[in-house]
Motif scaffolding. Structure first.
Motif, short mmCIF file in Angstrom:
data_model
loop_
_atom_site.label_atom_id
_atom_site.label_comp_id
_atom_site.label_asym_id
_atom_site.label_seq_id
_atom_site.Cartn_x
_atom_site.Cartn_y
_atom_site.Cartn_z
N ARG A 8 -107.34 -7.76 -61.34
CA ARG A 8 -108.74 -8.14 -61.56
C ARG A 8 -109.31 -8.68 -60.26
O ARG A 8 -108.93 -9.76 -59.80
CB ARG A 8 -108.88 -9.19 -62.66
N ASP A 9 -110.18 -7.91 -59.66
CA ASP A 9 -110.76 -8.30 -58.37
C ASP A 9 -109.65 -8.62 -57.36
O ASP A 9 -108.84 -7.78 -57.04
CB ASP A 9 -111.75 -9.46 -58.54
N ASP A 10 -109.57 -9.89 -56.92
CA ASP A 10 -108.65 -10.25 -55.83
C ASP A 10 -107.33 -10.80 -56.35
O ASP A 10 -106.54 -11.33 -55.57
CB ASP A 10 -109.31 -11.29 -54.91
N VAL A 11 -107.06 -10.69 -57.64
CA VAL A 11 -105.85 -11.31 -58.18
C VAL A 11 -105.07 -10.31 -59.04
O VAL A 11 -105.66 -9.46 -59.71
CB VAL A 11 -106.21 -12.58 -59.00
N THR A 12 -103.74 -10.40 -58.96
CA THR A 12 -102.86 -9.64 -59.84
C THR A 12 -102.27 -10.62 -60.85
O THR A 12 -101.63 -11.60 -60.48
CB THR A 12 -101.73 -8.96 -59.05
N GLY A 63 -96.53 -18.96 -61.39
CA GLY A 63 -95.57 -17.99 -61.89
C GLY A 63 -95.55 -16.71 -61.07
O GLY A 63 -95.52 -16.75 -59.84
N LYS A 64 -95.61 -15.58 -61.77
CA LYS A 64 -95.54 -14.27 -61.12
C LYS A 64 -96.91 -13.68 -60.83
O LYS A 64 -97.00 -12.54 -60.34
CB LYS A 64 -94.73 -13.30 -61.98
N SER A 65 -97.98 -14.40 -61.14
CA SER A 65 -99.31 -13.94 -60.76
C SER A 65 -99.54 -14.23 -59.28
O SER A 65 -98.91 -15.11 -58.70
CB SER A 65 -100.39 -14.62 -61.61
#
Length: 266
Positions: A8-12, A63-65
């Motif tokens: 989403r935009d600049d983030v996984t 976390g893993k984000s």
């Protein structure tokens, strides 16, 4: 178990499904607290009823984000949760949010009642703390690191017996492993949030949970927020702090399971 990485935009965003696979199953979504990851709920999951699809997510910077640059806005965190739910076609879910996860839950419920049918607000509030407090914490973490504040955080997170036991090390280590950008970014999001007015407009089945020894969101603060929503219920878990799902998972699960039954979620 099924894992997802959602852009989403600049983030996984990292999300995980457990239990029954498929979006036709009754779904419960968990959003965790500042300085933790989705493992916050590990001990709770085996205590929930069979037949549920269980969705957990790591918020940005945890976390893993992935970890974009701080600061973050609460609106961005709400949109992250919305993106995860839309990607997994989550509809009519029970949404359990703890601490900042509970703020995200409030924001998402105001925006998307098609996603959230019932709401659990755990150890959270419409407004948590004041800007000066959060600014001081952000500055301390940026200059000294998370280890410098970790002991104080453990005292707020847990009742005395748990805080003085070897079990606390796991949670202290998890806090200290959180990226500074992720932690301070979410601190900024909490600092800038006041949901009293939008939350008071919510009309959906809601249950509040708090620990009697919660040093971050004391019982009266949580009660005040939960009572903004007509017909809500409120429960105190004795001899627990800010993370009662860790200290007393069976008592926490008992409350969730009764709420699932009372609202006909299964």
């Amino acid at each position: 178990m099924r894992e997802h990485y959602i852009q989403r935009d600049d983030v996984t965003l990292y999300a995980r499904e457990d239990g029954v696979m498929g979006d036709s199953a009754p779904t419960i979504v968990f959003a965790n607290s500042l300085g933790t990851a989705m493992s916050l709920w590990d001990d709770l999951l085996p205590l929930l009823p069979k037949g549920l699809r269980i969705v957990r997510m790591d918020k940005r910077g945890h976390g893993k984000s992935s970890c974009p640059d701080a600061p973050y806005a609460m609106g961005a965190l709400v949109k992250d949760a919305e993106a995860v739910c839309d990607h997994l076609n989550v509809r009519d879910a029970m949404f359990v949010g703890l601490s900042i996860g509970g703020m995200i839950a409030q924001g998402l419920a105001v925006k998307r009642l098609d996603i959230i049918r019932t709401l659990v607000l755990s150890n959270t509030a419409a407004k948590i703390g004041i800007q000066k407090l959060w600014d001081e914490r952000i500055n301390a973490v940026r200059t000294k690191g998370l280890d410098a504040i970790a002991d104080g955080v453990m005292e707020r997170w847990f009742a005395k017996d748990f805080a003085n036991s070897p079990a606390v090390k796991k949670w202290r280590d998890l806090l200290c492993a959180t990226p500074v950008e992720g932690y301070t970014g979410c601190c900024a999001a909490i600092s800038g949030t006041d949901f009293y007015t939008p939350t008071s407009g919510l009309r959906l089945p809601t249950m509040g949970i708090v620990g009697s020894e919660d040093g971050s969101t004391p019982p009266d603060l949580v009660r005040e927020t939960v009572e903004l929503i007509p017909g809500s219920t409120f429960h105190i878990i004795r001899k627990t702090g800010h993370l009662p799902c860790v200290e007393k998972p069976q008592e926490y699960a008992d409350l969730l399971n009764q709420f699932i039954k009372d609202t006909g979620h299964i």
